[in-house]
Motif scaffolding. Sequence first.
Motif, PDB file in Angstrom:
ATOM      1  N   UNK A  27       0.921  -1.076   0.085  1.00 30.80           N
ATOM      2  CA  UNK A  27       0.022  -0.038   0.052  1.00 30.80           C
ATOM      3  C   UNK A  27       0.864   1.163   0.011  1.00 30.80           C
ATOM      4  N   UNK A  28       2.017   1.385   0.999  1.00 35.84           N
ATOM      5  CA  UNK A  28       2.525   2.632   0.917  1.00 35.84           C
ATOM      6  C   UNK A  28       3.407   2.746  -0.253  1.00 35.84           C
ATOM      7  N   UNK A  29       4.048   1.817  -0.984  1.00 32.80           N
ATOM      8  CA  UNK A  29       4.956   1.994  -2.507  1.00 32.80           C
ATOM      9  C   UNK A  29       3.823   2.217  -3.359  1.00 32.80           C
ATOM     10  N   UNK A  30       2.836   1.845  -3.449  1.00 35.54           N
ATOM     11  CA  UNK A  30       1.901   2.019  -4.467  1.00 35.54           C
ATOM     12  C   UNK A  30       1.310   3.454  -4.252  1.00 35.54           C
ATOM     13  N   UNK A  31       0.941   3.898  -3.290  1.00 29.59           N
ATOM     14  CA  UNK A  31       0.220   4.952  -2.919  1.00 29.59           C
ATOM     15  C   UNK A  31       1.453   6.248  -2.990  1.00 29.59           C
ATOM     16  N   UNK A  32       2.555   5.909  -2.637  1.00 31.80           N
ATOM     17  CA  UNK A  32       3.470   7.089  -2.889  1.00 31.80           C
ATOM     18  C   UNK A  32       4.168   7.297  -4.007  1.00 31.80           C
ATOM     19  N   UNK A  33       4.217   5.955  -4.790  1.00 29.32           N
ATOM     20  CA  UNK A  33       5.121   5.951  -6.117  1.00 29.32           C
ATOM     21  C   UNK A  33       4.235   5.442  -7.350  1.00 29.32           C
ATOM     22  N   UNK A  34       3.085   5.014  -6.995  1.00 29.51           N
ATOM     23  CA  UNK A  34       2.494   4.446  -8.029  1.00 29.51           C
ATOM     24  C   UNK A  34       2.972   3.081  -8.267  1.00 29.51           C
ATOM     25  N   UNK A  35       2.221   2.200  -9.072  1.00 31.77           N
ATOM     26  CA  UNK A  35       2.473   0.881  -9.691  1.00 31.77           C
ATOM     27  C   UNK A  35       1.719   0.488 -10.890  1.00 31.77           C
ATOM     28  N   UNK A  36       2.300  -0.241 -11.761  1.00 34.32           N
ATOM     29  CA  UNK A  36       1.689  -0.440 -13.152  1.00 34.32           C
ATOM     30  C   UNK A  36       0.795  -1.917 -12.957  1.00 34.32           C
ATOM     31  N   UNK A  37       1.620  -2.846 -11.895  1.00 33.63           N
ATOM     32  CA  UNK A  37       1.095  -4.021 -11.703  1.00 33.63           C
ATOM     33  C   UNK A  37       1.393  -4.385 -10.183  1.00 33.63           C
ATOM     34  N   UNK A  38       0.434  -5.409  -9.666  1.00 35.69           N
ATOM     35  CA  UNK A  38       0.873  -6.287  -8.627  1.00 35.69           C
ATOM     36  C   UNK A  38       0.441  -7.621  -8.573  1.00 35.69           C
ATOM     37  N   UNK A  39       1.159  -8.122  -7.555  1.00 31.20           N
ATOM     38  CA  UNK A  39       0.811  -9.749  -7.683  1.00 31.20           C
ATOM     39  C   UNK A  39       0.598 -10.260  -6.161  1.00 31.20           C
ATOM     40  N   UNK A  40      -0.216 -11.288  -5.955  1.00 32.24           N
ATOM     41  CA  UNK A  40       0.125 -11.806  -4.678  1.00 32.24           C
ATOM     42  C   UNK A  40      -0.192 -13.378  -4.853  1.00 32.24           C
ATOM     43  N   UNK A  41       0.476 -13.974  -3.859  1.00 28.71           N
ATOM     44  CA  UNK A  41       0.365 -15.500  -3.801  1.00 28.71           C
ATOM     45  C   UNK A  41       0.008 -16.061  -2.418  1.00 28.71           C
ATOM     46  N   UNK A  42      -1.243 -16.569  -2.405  1.00 26.15           N
ATOM     47  CA  UNK A  42      -1.560 -16.823  -1.069  1.00 26.15           C
ATOM     48  C   UNK A  42      -2.788 -18.007  -1.083  1.00 26.15           C
ATOM     49  N   UNK A  43      -2.929 -18.964  -0.244  1.00 32.20           N
ATOM     50  CA  UNK A  43      -3.882 -19.832   0.134  1.00 32.20           C
ATOM     51  C   UNK A  43      -5.063 -19.628   0.871  1.00 32.20           C
ATOM     52  N   UNK A  44      -4.949 -18.395   1.254  1.00 34.93           N
ATOM     53  CA  UNK A  44      -6.018 -17.924   2.062  1.00 34.93           C
ATOM     54  C   UNK A  44      -6.965 -16.818   1.327  1.00 34.93           C
ATOM     55  N   UNK A  45      -8.160 -17.129   1.484  1.00 30.14           N
ATOM     56  CA  UNK A  45      -9.125 -16.167   0.888  1.00 30.14           C
ATOM     57  C   UNK A  45      -9.049 -14.664   1.521  1.00 30.14           C
ATOM     58  N   UNK A  46      -8.923 -14.825   2.858  1.00 30.48           N
ATOM     59  CA  UNK A  46      -8.775 -13.700   3.625  1.00 30.48           C
ATOM     60  C   UNK A  46      -7.660 -12.670   3.133  1.00 30.48           C
ATOM     61  N   UNK A  47      -6.570 -13.203   2.854  1.00 22.84           N
ATOM     62  CA  UNK A  47      -5.405 -12.627   2.474  1.00 22.84           C
ATOM     63  C   UNK A  47      -5.598 -12.091   1.045  1.00 22.84           C
ATOM     64  N   UNK A  48      -6.213 -12.999   0.435  1.00 20.97           N
ATOM     65  CA  UNK A  48      -6.573 -12.423  -1.187  1.00 20.97           C
ATOM     66  C   UNK A  48      -7.617 -11.190  -1.270  1.00 20.97           C
ATOM     67  N   UNK A  49      -8.370 -11.432  -0.155  1.00 27.55           N
ATOM     68  CA  UNK A  49      -9.479 -10.248  -0.327  1.00 27.55           C
ATOM     69  C   UNK A  49      -8.916  -8.981   0.262  1.00 27.55           C
TER      70      UNK A  49
END
Length: 550
Positions: free
Chosen positions: A464-486
Amino acid sequence: MNDTWFQRHQPRLDAAVAASASRTYFSAFGESVTPWDHPAEVSRAGTAAFRAWLDADFPIETPGSEGTVSTERSPYGFDLGVRYPRVVDVDALLAPVPGARAWREAGPDGRVGVCLEILDRLHARGFELAGAIRHTSGQPLAIAFSYSVSSALDRSLEALAWSWREMTRVAPTAVWESPRGARLEKTYTVIPRGTSLVIGSAAFTTWNGWPAIFASLVAGNRVVVQPHPSAVLPMAITVQVCQEVLAEAGFDVGLVTLAVGACEDRLHERLAVRPEVRIVDFMGPAGFCAWLEERAGQAVLFTGCPGVNSVVVDSTSDFAGMCDNLALSLAAFTAQMTTAPHNLLVPRTGIDTDEGRKSPRDVADGIAAALDRLLRHDLGAIEVLGALATPAVLAFAEAAARKGEELIASRQVPHPTYTDAEVRTPVLVGLQAADADIYSGESIGAVCYLVETADTEESIALFYLMASRHGAVTAGVYSTSEEVLDEVRDVALDVGVALSENLLGDIVVNSVSAFSDFHGTGTSPASSATILDAAFVSPRFRVVQSRRHV
């Protein structure tokens, strides 16, 4: 001629309009077709056409030019030697185009017909363009052909589809009658905003530039194409094709103009602030995006910069598949794509996987093994990595490796044909969450940071900090937890970044498919525009009415 072209290409246009709405797979120009799927003689002819330009004058006229300039050197180790007219008189370059009114009066259908014909002819010169792109950016042939030609053409078609839909949304005429009996005939005409300046990038000049050119041209604007000094030839060929088709259709070839200068001329800066320029497109370093926002207030800006792309690694049910996917993301064009991962955020206590608990070092070792599998054979590796676009990329990678723990060292891959080519594997550098001064900076390729965090919550907070301050074009996540994905999905929406979840196989975070994926959001510090949506095309034109009594 342009009416005939509209009729000929209308089925493709209709299909593109439908695909841009449904977001299902569609490719008119073979986005997923590799160059090796084409007959060898077609490839050889295109290569020969590219080589014919070397060490010669490029046959194109530019108002306000005097003498020639040659600025390109292939990342594969030789000077292209192509000489282009050098712009010295900006007043003459930006003088009104006599045929501008005729282009406006051609209407949406007429202009779309011409632009669709241009796309067809660019496609016919695909291997020639791929050679020019490869030897100006360093892209491997497969990426140059499939991404910077075929996918760029699909993106351009998408721009035409969105533009045509928006320009024809309002009826061209209407009879208006008031309750008291007054009757007026009203006419609604799409008019261009003004001169459009497309400033080229060094790494992906066509993929970034073509949608902008066609979105502006089809709206009736005159377009000035100002290439990056290191990547002129692809855009010179583009302008040549545009002028060829415009001339055949009876329009002024000055509607699309090539503007080339030497590096020291700073032509892009001189043009961007001119009052005649009402639209500016640029995707490249954040510093120049900020410069445009500060000084080019007379124009509508469509800008994009790399930002800081993060991947939150929480857990996975396929450790080897995850590592393979991340390795391919890093290896593709040696992470020189603006969509490549910049930071891998991994809890220092490790992650749960199908192979047991894995520490951050285990994750790095898994990616190293995947890179070794992918790049083990040098002949195959050079077709994935390409060459480093500039010496600055190599200098950045070497400096980055000294700023943390070198988890995966870069190695040089010898090129069998171009011995001076700088072909390198990417470097992975280990950092701690406290090293934000290192991993929050803009990356120019060949480097990825594995950042150890206290836990997944801190990883998400850093994303959140990096994307809100500097922006981002893409992001990714690896998780088996639906709560984390959400949670990560909510953060991606908060900061306006496209998110990829648990990607495996050869669909990587770098992949951007025309007609389905939006590139950039326009809400992130990394982009003021989305390629492609209605907001990308609509500001390039206005609707003006006239009315009379019936």
